[in-house]
Design an enzyme around this catalytic site. Structure first.
Site, PDB file in Angstrom:
ATOM      1  N   ARG A  82     -14.331  18.068  51.906  1.00 23.80           N
ATOM      2  CA  ARG A  82     -15.059  18.576  53.066  1.00 23.80           C
ATOM      3  C   ARG A  82     -16.139  19.572  52.624  1.00 23.80           C
ATOM      4  NH1 ARG A  82     -12.643  23.729  55.421  1.00 23.80           N
ATOM      5  NH2 ARG A  82     -11.052  24.369  53.920  1.00 23.80           N
ATOM      6  N   ASP A 104      -1.369  22.724  60.121  1.00 24.58           N
ATOM      7  CA  ASP A 104      -1.835  22.339  61.463  1.00 24.58           C
ATOM      8  C   ASP A 104      -0.918  21.325  62.125  1.00 24.58           C
ATOM      9  OD1 ASP A 104      -3.902  24.052  61.106  1.00 24.58           O
ATOM     10  OD2 ASP A 104      -5.477  22.540  60.993  1.00 24.58           O
ATOM     11  N   ARG A 117      -9.099  18.299  53.603  1.00 26.96           N
ATOM     12  CA  ARG A 117      -9.079  19.769  53.659  1.00 26.96           C
ATOM     13  C   ARG A 117      -8.663  20.375  52.318  1.00 26.96           C
ATOM     14  NH1 ARG A 117      -4.826  23.293  57.376  1.00 26.96           N
ATOM     15  NH2 ARG A 117      -5.755  25.353  57.042  1.00 26.96           N
ATOM     16  N   HIS A 139     -10.595  16.895  57.365  1.00 26.17           N
ATOM     17  CA  HIS A 139      -9.201  17.238  57.674  1.00 26.17           C
ATOM     18  C   HIS A 139      -8.375  16.000  58.007  1.00 26.17           C
ATOM     19  CE1 HIS A 139     -11.271  21.043  57.934  1.00 26.17           C
ATOM     20  NE2 HIS A 139     -10.124  21.693  58.000  1.00 26.17           N
ATOM     21  N   PHE A 178      -9.972  13.881  65.855  1.00 37.29           N
ATOM     22  CA  PHE A 178     -10.823  13.870  67.039  1.00 37.29           C
ATOM     23  C   PHE A 178     -11.909  12.793  66.946  1.00 37.29           C
ATOM     24  CE2 PHE A 178      -9.826  18.620  66.657  1.00 37.29           C
ATOM     25  CZ  PHE A 178      -8.602  18.449  67.276  1.00 37.29           C
ATOM     26  N   GLU A 196     -15.656  16.032  71.921  1.00 33.57           N
ATOM     27  CA  GLU A 196     -15.899  15.038  70.879  1.00 33.57           C
ATOM     28  C   GLU A 196     -16.497  13.744  71.403  1.00 33.57           C
ATOM     29  OE1 GLU A 196     -13.191  18.072  69.377  1.00 33.57           O
ATOM     30  OE2 GLU A 196     -13.109  16.802  71.175  1.00 33.57           O
TER      31      GLU A 196
END
Length: 313
Positions: free
Chosen positions: A10, A117, A167, A109, A83, A58
């Site tokens: 990322r 998360d 990530r 991610h 998303f 999104e």
């Protein structure tokens, strides 16, 4: 590989956008209020007039990117994979895929390595979803060097592209001085004769670790990096599988519909050899440190070795 430099893809994505922005002014970057996490904030700082934060919306992100693409500009739409592929699937399919627009989706991610998360953000289904959209190119870079090349290739390609970034900081396994990215063409990272290990994303480095350990046991493993899931390099995989007679696929994604499925699609008609798919086994993830989760779900060198022994048996 403790001494090997580690960089999250990322981060590579964000930095590659800035580099690309210095060379071309016909593209814009959009984000859904996650610019710090997706690393597009770097592009915003460098080119504020070409950056749009659409907020936590999104579906609107993808629709707006599609609209911009109709003006002749390239649009990079960035958000978390969960998303991009999940929440906005309808807009990606109907507003971007159906008209085959020049939108490049930077999905960060992805996978179980999102870590703390938890299951709601650990998208293990995105490759499966995106490869079903006609005309969608799906790319999963293995490291920093490859990720930077992917961003440039996506910009140059006409049509929609889904780029999957992670990530977690992962080892840099490619040499920036010699690396050359070719869309739709896999790369033999290590030659072997007993088993073919086909991997993508962060699992490429782990497959190479496994192959080194297997060599100590007298097992010769060929490691292939399939960075482009769609279009898929059938020819390379069939050629390798025909030589070794055994295949293991490795992905930080569900075993349903991802890299493993693409490999089986390629092999079944002409080269039906034993295949073992290593990935997330039809379960949701959970919260925890990324590396610990990868170990728990067998997405490490030891897991690859176990899968190789099983397929050879």
């Amino acid at each position: 590989m403790a001494d090997v430099q580690k960089i999250a893809t990322r981060v590579s994505y964000g930095e590659a956008l800035v580099e690309l922005g210095a060379q071309h002014d016909d593209f814009v970057v959009l984000d859904a209020d996650l610019a710090a996490a997706t690393q597009t904030g770097k592009f915003k700082a460098a080119y504020p007039d070409r950056f749009y934060n659409v907020g936590i919306a999104e579906g609107h992100l993808m629709s707006m990117a599609a609209g911009i693409a109709t003006t002749g500009h390239v649009a990079f739409a960035s958000t978390f994979a969960m998303f991009a592929a999940g929440r906005a699937f309808e807009q990606v399919r109907n507003s971007i895929g159906y008209p085959h627009l020049n939108v490049k989706i930077g999905a960060t991610h992805a996978g179980i390595s999102v870590g703390e998360d938890g299951a709601t953000h650990q998208c293990n289904e995105d490759i499966a979803l995106m490869r079903t959209i006609p005309g969608m190119t799906v790319i999963v870079p293995a490291d920093d060097v490859e990720a930077r090349a992917v961003v440039r290739a996506a910009y140059e390609l006409e049509g929609p592209v889904y780029m999957r970034f992670g990530r977690l900081a992962t080892p840099v396994i490619n040499d920036p001085e010699t690396y050359s990215f070719e869309l739709g063409r896999g790369m033999v990272m290590r030659e072997g004769t007993d088993v073919t290990i086909v991997a993508c994303g962060l699992m490429v480095g782990r497959a190479l670790e496994a192959a080194e350990q297997l060599a100590g046991e007298g097992i010769s493993a060929e490691v292939i990096n399939i960075h482009t899931i769609k279009p898929f390099d059938d020819e390379l995989v069939i050629k390798s599988a025909s030589k070794t007679g055994h295949v293991v696929t490795c992905e930080e994604h569900s075993v349903i519909g991802g890299l493993g499925a693409a490999v089986l699609d390629a092999l079944a008609p002409t080269c039906p050899v034993p295949v073992r798919k290593l990935g997330v086994n039809d379960v949701f993830g959970e919260s925890g440190p990324a590396v610990d989760l990868l170990d728990k779900y067998g997405l490490n060198a030891e897991g690859v070795i176990k899968a190789v022994r099983e397929v050879l048996a």
